[in-house]
Design a protein around this motif. Structure first.
Motif, PDB file in Angstrom:
ATOM      1  N   LEU A  73       0.845  -1.220   0.051  1.00  0.00           N
ATOM      2  CA  LEU A  73       0.088  -0.178   0.154  1.00  0.00           C
ATOM      3  C   LEU A  73       0.922   1.045  -0.092  1.00  0.00           C
ATOM      4  CD1 LEU A  73      -2.854  -1.238   2.176  1.00  0.00           C
ATOM      5  CD2 LEU A  73      -2.805  -0.859  -0.119  1.00  0.00           C
ATOM      6  N   SER A  74       1.959   1.348   0.769  1.00  0.00           N
ATOM      7  CA  SER A  74       2.821   2.259   0.681  1.00  0.00           C
ATOM      8  C   SER A  74       3.389   2.399  -0.727  1.00  0.00           C
ATOM      9  CB  SER A  74       3.975   2.294   1.652  1.00  0.00           C
ATOM     10  OG  SER A  74       3.446   2.256   3.213  1.00  0.00           O
ATOM     11  N   ALA A  75       3.818   1.481  -1.246  1.00  0.00           N
ATOM     12  CA  ALA A  75       4.354   1.547  -2.431  1.00  0.00           C
ATOM     13  C   ALA A  75       3.386   2.001  -3.435  1.00  0.00           C
ATOM     14  CB  ALA A  75       4.968   0.189  -3.014  1.00  0.00           C
ATOM     15  N   LEU A  76       2.070   1.654  -3.390  1.00  0.00           N
ATOM     16  CA  LEU A  76       1.269   2.287  -4.537  1.00  0.00           C
ATOM     17  C   LEU A  76       0.864   3.642  -4.256  1.00  0.00           C
ATOM     18  CD1 LEU A  76      -1.494  -0.915  -4.233  1.00  0.00           C
ATOM     19  CD2 LEU A  76       0.392  -0.237  -6.196  1.00  0.00           C
ATOM     20  N   GLU A  77       0.715   4.000  -3.052  1.00  0.00           N
ATOM     21  CA  GLU A  77       0.447   5.616  -2.605  1.00  0.00           C
ATOM     22  C   GLU A  77       1.683   6.277  -2.982  1.00  0.00           C
ATOM     23  OE1 GLU A  77      -0.391   5.002   1.469  1.00  0.00           O
ATOM     24  OE2 GLU A  77      -2.096   4.346   1.168  1.00  0.00           O
ATOM     25  N   ARG A  78       2.855   5.783  -2.924  1.00  0.00           N
ATOM     26  CA  ARG A  78       4.131   6.766  -3.268  1.00  0.00           C
ATOM     27  C   ARG A  78       4.154   6.880  -4.753  1.00  0.00           C
ATOM     28  NH1 ARG A  78       7.947   3.063  -1.972  1.00  0.00           N
ATOM     29  NH2 ARG A  78       7.929   2.699  -3.938  1.00  0.00           N
ATOM     30  N   ASN A  79       3.340   6.146  -5.548  1.00  0.00           N
ATOM     31  CA  ASN A  79       3.513   6.190  -7.188  1.00  0.00           C
ATOM     32  C   ASN A  79       2.280   6.985  -7.626  1.00  0.00           C
ATOM     33  OD1 ASN A  79       6.313   4.878  -8.301  1.00  0.00           O
ATOM     34  ND2 ASN A  79       5.586   3.609  -6.442  1.00  0.00           N
ATOM     35  N   TYR A  80       1.456   7.274  -6.785  1.00  0.00           N
ATOM     36  CA  TYR A  80       0.109   7.950  -7.304  1.00  0.00           C
ATOM     37  C   TYR A  80       0.552   9.063  -7.970  1.00  0.00           C
ATOM     38  CZ  TYR A  80      -3.070   4.781  -4.574  1.00  0.00           C
ATOM     39  OH  TYR A  80      -3.423   3.458  -3.973  1.00  0.00           O
ATOM     40  N   ILE A  81       0.026   9.548  -9.295  1.00  0.00           N
ATOM     41  CA  ILE A  81       0.328  10.654 -10.088  1.00  0.00           C
ATOM     42  C   ILE A  81      -0.653  11.443  -9.677  1.00  0.00           C
ATOM     43  CG2 ILE A  81      -0.201  11.705 -12.456  1.00  0.00           C
ATOM     44  CD1 ILE A  81       0.788   8.997 -13.371  1.00  0.00           C
ATOM     45  N   ASN A  82      -2.017  10.973  -9.288  1.00  0.00           N
ATOM     46  CA  ASN A  82      -3.076  11.736  -8.661  1.00  0.00           C
ATOM     47  C   ASN A  82      -3.708  11.002  -7.761  1.00  0.00           C
ATOM     48  OD1 ASN A  82      -5.853  12.659  -8.187  1.00  0.00           O
ATOM     49  ND2 ASN A  82      -5.717  13.827 -10.195  1.00  0.00           N
ATOM     50  N   LEU A  83      -3.764  11.203  -6.472  1.00  0.00           N
ATOM     51  CA  LEU A  83      -4.283  10.556  -5.110  1.00  0.00           C
ATOM     52  C   LEU A  83      -5.617  10.056  -5.517  1.00  0.00           C
ATOM     53  CD1 LEU A  83      -3.712   9.363  -2.448  1.00  0.00           C
ATOM     54  CD2 LEU A  83      -4.362  11.481  -1.673  1.00  0.00           C
ATOM     55  N   GLY A  84      -6.448  11.092  -6.044  1.00  0.00           N
ATOM     56  CA  GLY A  84      -7.843  10.920  -6.189  1.00  0.00           C
ATOM     57  C   GLY A  84      -8.412   9.957  -7.189  1.00  0.00           C
ATOM     58  N   GLU A  85      -7.301   9.519  -8.203  1.00  0.00           N
ATOM     59  CA  GLU A  85      -7.453   8.775  -9.147  1.00  0.00           C
ATOM     60  C   GLU A  85      -6.757   7.296  -9.127  1.00  0.00           C
ATOM     61  OE1 GLU A  85      -7.154  10.213 -13.315  1.00  0.00           O
ATOM     62  OE2 GLU A  85      -7.827  12.230 -12.449  1.00  0.00           O
ATOM     63  N   THR A  86      -5.872   7.356  -8.086  1.00  0.00           N
ATOM     64  CA  THR A  86      -5.111   6.286  -7.730  1.00  0.00           C
ATOM     65  C   THR A  86      -4.394   5.572  -8.724  1.00  0.00           C
ATOM     66  OG1 THR A  86      -6.910   4.795  -7.876  1.00  0.00           O
ATOM     67  CG2 THR A  86      -6.397   5.615  -5.624  1.00  0.00           C
ATOM     68  N   ASP A  87      -3.571   6.452  -9.580  1.00  0.00           N
ATOM     69  CA  ASP A  87      -3.078   6.105 -10.988  1.00  0.00           C
ATOM     70  C   ASP A  87      -1.632   6.122 -11.000  1.00  0.00           C
ATOM     71  OD1 ASP A  87      -3.396   8.874 -10.558  1.00  0.00           O
ATOM     72  OD2 ASP A  87      -3.245   9.063 -12.813  1.00  0.00           O
ATOM     73  N   ALA A  88      -1.089   5.393 -12.098  1.00  0.00           N
ATOM     74  CA  ALA A  88       0.331   5.560 -12.276  1.00  0.00           C
ATOM     75  C   ALA A  88       0.611   5.025 -13.627  1.00  0.00           C
ATOM     76  CB  ALA A  88       1.116   4.630 -10.962  1.00  0.00           C
ATOM     77  N   ASN A  89       1.891   5.282 -13.959  1.00  0.00           N
ATOM     78  CA  ASN A  89       2.439   4.901 -15.201  1.00  0.00           C
ATOM     79  C   ASN A  89       2.938   3.593 -14.871  1.00  0.00           C
ATOM     80  OD1 ASN A  89       1.638   6.816 -17.007  1.00  0.00           O
ATOM     81  ND2 ASN A  89       3.602   8.199 -15.874  1.00  0.00           N
ATOM     82  N   CYS A  90       2.394   2.377 -15.835  1.00  0.00           N
ATOM     83  CA  CYS A  90       2.822   0.902 -15.446  1.00  0.00           C
ATOM     84  C   CYS A  90       3.690   0.334 -16.430  1.00  0.00           C
ATOM     85  CB  CYS A  90       1.528   0.380 -15.054  1.00  0.00           C
ATOM     86  SG  CYS A  90       0.601   0.672 -13.596  1.00  0.00           S
ATOM     87  N   VAL A  91       4.282  -0.865 -16.120  1.00  0.00           N
ATOM     88  CA  VAL A  91       5.035  -1.650 -17.094  1.00  0.00           C
ATOM     89  C   VAL A  91       4.311  -3.125 -16.549  1.00  0.00           C
ATOM     90  CG1 VAL A  91       7.282  -2.643 -17.947  1.00  0.00           C
ATOM     91  CG2 VAL A  91       6.939  -0.289 -17.123  1.00  0.00           C
ATOM     92  N   TYR A  92       4.072  -3.994 -17.814  1.00  0.00           N
ATOM     93  CA  TYR A  92       3.502  -5.139 -17.592  1.00  0.00           C
ATOM     94  C   TYR A  92       3.930  -6.013 -18.680  1.00  0.00           C
ATOM     95  CZ  TYR A  92       0.127  -3.575 -21.028  1.00  0.00           C
ATOM     96  OH  TYR A  92      -0.642  -3.001 -22.030  1.00  0.00           O
ATOM     97  N   TYR A  93       4.114  -7.395 -18.280  1.00  0.00           N
ATOM     98  CA  TYR A  93       4.520  -8.354 -19.474  1.00  0.00           C
ATOM     99  C   TYR A  93       3.218  -8.628 -20.158  1.00  0.00           C
ATOM    100  CZ  TYR A  93       5.858 -12.136 -22.225  1.00  0.00           C
ATOM    101  OH  TYR A  93       6.255 -12.742 -23.222  1.00  0.00           O
TER     102      TYR A  93
END
Length: 137
Positions: A73-93
């Motif tokens: 949860l701390s890692a997700l929160e640290r990476n939010y671009i916008n706290l209200g949208e709970t979003d981030a730029n992601c990489v996935y296989y």
């Protein structure tokens, strides 16, 4: 690049493989979207596929200690671009492309946390399995 040791990265946080219950990891990559598509009077679909595609990633984490859940949860929160949208730029296989892809995702707000156990002293929580859903914009 072929698979290189991780399935999903949220911002700079790589979900550890040992947290993921692998038979629950589902990915629907590169889903085409339509805009104003319709079926005409002859029953023929007239499709207007747009260029941008979306990926949805769903998986369940194994039972986790309170410390492990706090790490996530701390890692997700640290990476939010916008706290209200709970979003981030992601990489996935991306199995469809057999390489890593990137996208702008948000964490579905319907995550439910199941408390499996509280220790005898009432100081530590053990979480049951938790389902995580990440949806690309």
């Amino acid at each position: 690049m072929a698979y290189n040791g991780f399935l999903f990265q949220f911002g700079d946080y790589i979900f550890p493989n040992e947290y993921i219950k692998f038979d629950t990891y589902d990915i629907a990559p590169d889903q085409r979207q339509d805009l104003g598509s319709f079926t005409n009077g002859k029953g023929v679909t007239i499709r207007n596929a747009v260029e941008h595609s979306k990926t949805n990633i769903t998986f369940t984490t194994n039972q986790l200690s309170e410390a492990d859940m706090n790490t996530i949860l701390s890692a997700l929160e640290r990476n939010y671009i916008n706290l209200g949208e709970t979003d981030a730029n992601c990489v996935y296989y991306n199995p469809r492309k057999r390489e890593y892809s990137t996208g702008h995702f948000y964490l579905d707000p319907s995550v439910k946390f199941r408390v499996k156990k509280v220790d005898d002293e009432g100081k530590k929580i053990k979480y049951g399995e938790t389902q995580w859903i990440f949806i690309e914009y």
